[in-house]
Write a protein that holds these residues in place. Structure first.
Motif, PDB file in Angstrom:
ATOM      1  N   LYS A 150       0.839  -1.191   0.000  1.00 40.85           N
ATOM      2  CA  LYS A 150       0.000   0.000   0.000  1.00 40.85           C
ATOM      3  C   LYS A 150       0.875   1.242   0.000  1.00 40.85           C
ATOM      4  N   VAL A 151       0.282   2.383  -0.332  1.00 39.09           N
ATOM      5  CA  VAL A 151       1.037   3.619  -0.470  1.00 39.09           C
ATOM      6  C   VAL A 151       1.765   3.980   0.821  1.00 39.09           C
ATOM      7  N   ASP A 152       1.105   3.798   1.970  1.00 41.93           N
ATOM      8  CA  ASP A 152       1.726   4.119   3.258  1.00 41.93           C
ATOM      9  C   ASP A 152       3.077   3.407   3.399  1.00 41.93           C
ATOM     10  N   THR A 153       3.080   2.120   3.049  1.00 41.12           N
ATOM     11  CA  THR A 153       4.290   1.317   3.192  1.00 41.12           C
ATOM     12  C   THR A 153       5.364   1.763   2.217  1.00 41.12           C
ATOM     13  N   ARG A 154       4.970   2.087   0.991  1.00 40.89           N
ATOM     14  CA  ARG A 154       5.946   2.544   0.000  1.00 40.89           C
ATOM     15  C   ARG A 154       6.661   3.807   0.474  1.00 40.89           C
ATOM     16  N   LYS A 177       7.993  16.696  -4.346  1.00 38.07           N
ATOM     17  CA  LYS A 177       6.940  15.718  -4.065  1.00 38.07           C
ATOM     18  C   LYS A 177       6.342  15.169  -5.353  1.00 38.07           C
ATOM     19  N   LYS A 178       6.345  15.991  -6.404  1.00 39.89           N
ATOM     20  CA  LYS A 178       5.854  15.524  -7.700  1.00 39.89           C
ATOM     21  C   LYS A 178       6.723  14.391  -8.228  1.00 39.89           C
ATOM     22  N   ASP A 179       8.049  14.553  -8.165  1.00 42.53           N
ATOM     23  CA  ASP A 179       8.960  13.508  -8.636  1.00 42.53           C
ATOM     24  C   ASP A 179       8.878  12.272  -7.751  1.00 42.53           C
ATOM     25  N   LEU A 184       7.067   6.657  -6.757  1.00 43.14           N
ATOM     26  CA  LEU A 184       6.381   5.702  -5.877  1.00 43.14           C
ATOM     27  C   LEU A 184       5.011   5.282  -6.399  1.00 43.14           C
ATOM     28  N   GLY A 185       4.624   5.806  -7.544  1.00 45.43           N
ATOM     29  CA  GLY A 185       3.357   5.393  -8.136  1.00 45.43           C
ATOM     30  C   GLY A 185       2.140   5.949  -7.422  1.00 45.43           C
ATOM     31  N   THR A 186       2.189   7.217  -7.021  1.00 39.47           N
ATOM     32  CA  THR A 186       1.053   7.823  -6.341  1.00 39.47           C
ATOM     33  C   THR A 186       0.952   9.288  -6.789  1.00 39.47           C
ATOM     34  N   SER A 187       0.351  10.142  -5.985  1.00 40.21           N
ATOM     35  CA  SER A 187       0.192  11.552  -6.347  1.00 40.21           C
ATOM     36  C   SER A 187       0.836  12.434  -5.278  1.00 40.21           C
ATOM     37  N   PRO A 188       1.214  13.679  -5.627  1.00 41.64           N
ATOM     38  CA  PRO A 188       1.791  14.591  -4.639  1.00 41.64           C
ATOM     39  C   PRO A 188       0.837  14.847  -3.478  1.00 41.64           C
ATOM     40  N   GLU A 189      -0.466  14.918  -3.786  1.00 41.70           N
ATOM     41  CA  GLU A 189      -1.454  15.151  -2.729  1.00 41.70           C
ATOM     42  C   GLU A 189      -1.464  14.002  -1.730  1.00 41.70           C
ATOM     43  N   THR A 190      -1.320  12.780  -2.248  1.00 39.44           N
ATOM     44  CA  THR A 190      -1.288  11.613  -1.353  1.00 39.44           C
ATOM     45  C   THR A 190      -0.039  11.620  -0.498  1.00 39.44           C
ATOM     46  N   LYS A 194      -0.316  11.574   3.504  1.00 41.18           N
ATOM     47  CA  LYS A 194       0.247  10.465   4.275  1.00 41.18           C
ATOM     48  C   LYS A 194       1.296  10.959   5.275  1.00 41.18           C
ATOM     49  N   LEU A 195       2.079  11.958   4.895  1.00 43.11           N
ATOM     50  CA  LEU A 195       3.056  12.511   5.842  1.00 43.11           C
ATOM     51  C   LEU A 195       2.352  13.158   7.026  1.00 43.11           C
ATOM     52  N   SER A 196       1.208  13.786   6.763  1.00 39.34           N
ATOM     53  CA  SER A 196       0.423  14.380   7.856  1.00 39.34           C
ATOM     54  C   SER A 196      -0.123  13.284   8.765  1.00 39.34           C
ATOM     55  N   GLU A 197      -0.541  12.171   8.161  1.00 38.53           N
ATOM     56  CA  GLU A 197      -1.035  11.044   8.960  1.00 38.53           C
ATOM     57  C   GLU A 197       0.090  10.452   9.805  1.00 38.53           C
TER      58      GLU A 197
END
Length: 223
Positions: A150-154, A177-179, A184-190, A194-197
């Motif tokens: 999952k994205v969190d783990t990546r 964050k865009k790069d 990591l196969g996700t979006s800058p918003e994610t 996730k960092l906030s989480e």
């Protein structure tokens, strides 16, 4: 770039750092240096591939453009690392782009010159094979993460693997964050969410937009 800087650049690369001083000096006679500004291309898809590029300072990213026009980041090349190695074994053209993510110093050696060195010092060829093996393993690991984690783990694994050692407490994202999201196969918003989480869970503390303090690395890796 001074001769000392060139030597530091070449000696930092695993395929060369085992050489004796006389052998190293021989290679230094073949090395050229170039300075690139942030966002400047080192090479582009379609350019002839005939050069090994070593990062002295700064960073470059390797990426492809998909058929839909989307950029896919493949790797980040940091100081002491190199790209363009396939050019040493075959004539052809690059299928990807290499772009400086910040002001970057590059040492380069063209295929014709390096081929002579490889023939003269076979141990360099063995080191190259080891590096190829490591990169294949890293690529397979990354693809597996895309498919299974999952994205969190990546994100957590990227942070952990980017730390110089387990005692490092401050971590600064070495790219935008865009790069990072593309890599990591996700979006800058994610990434931001996730960092906030992670911060809410007490694993990290955000110091700035790109700099974080690691509070609980073990907990982060259990996500």
């Amino acid at each position: 770039m001074s001769n000392h800087d060139l030597q530091t650049c070449v000696a930092s690369v695993p395929i060369f750092n085992h050489l004796e001083e006389e052998q190293m000096n021989e290679i230094l006679q073949l090395v050229k240096h170039s300075d690139y500004k942030k966002n400047e291309y080192i090479y582009m898809a379609g350019n002839q591939s005939d050069t090994l590029y070593i990062v002295r300072r700064g960073q470059m990213k390797l990426f492809r453009i998909s058929e839909s026009g989307k950029e896919q980041v493949l790797a980040f090349i940091n100081p002491g690392e190199f790209t363009g190695e396939l050019a040493l074994f075959r004539e052809g053209y690059y299928e990807r782009f290499a772009q400086a993510t910040m002001d970057t110093q590059i040492c380069s050696i063209v295929r014709k010159d390096l081929e002579e060195i490889l023939l003269k010092y076979p141990t360099i060829s063995l080191k190259l094979l080891t590096e190829f093996s490591n990169r294949i393993e890293s690529s397979e690991k990354q693809q597996t993460r895309y498919a299974t984690e999952k994205v969190d783990t990546r994100i957590a694994l990227f942070i952990a693997e980017s730390l110089e050692d387990e005692n490092t407490k401050i971590f600064e994202l070495p790219m935008s964050k865009k790069d990072l999201a593309s890599y990591l196969g996700t979006s800058p918003e994610t990434i931001s969410r996730k960092l906030s989480e992670f911060e809410d869970l007490g694993y990290i503390e955000k110091i700035s937009n790109k700099k974080i303090k690691i509070l609980d690395l073990d907990g982060l890796l259990l996500i």
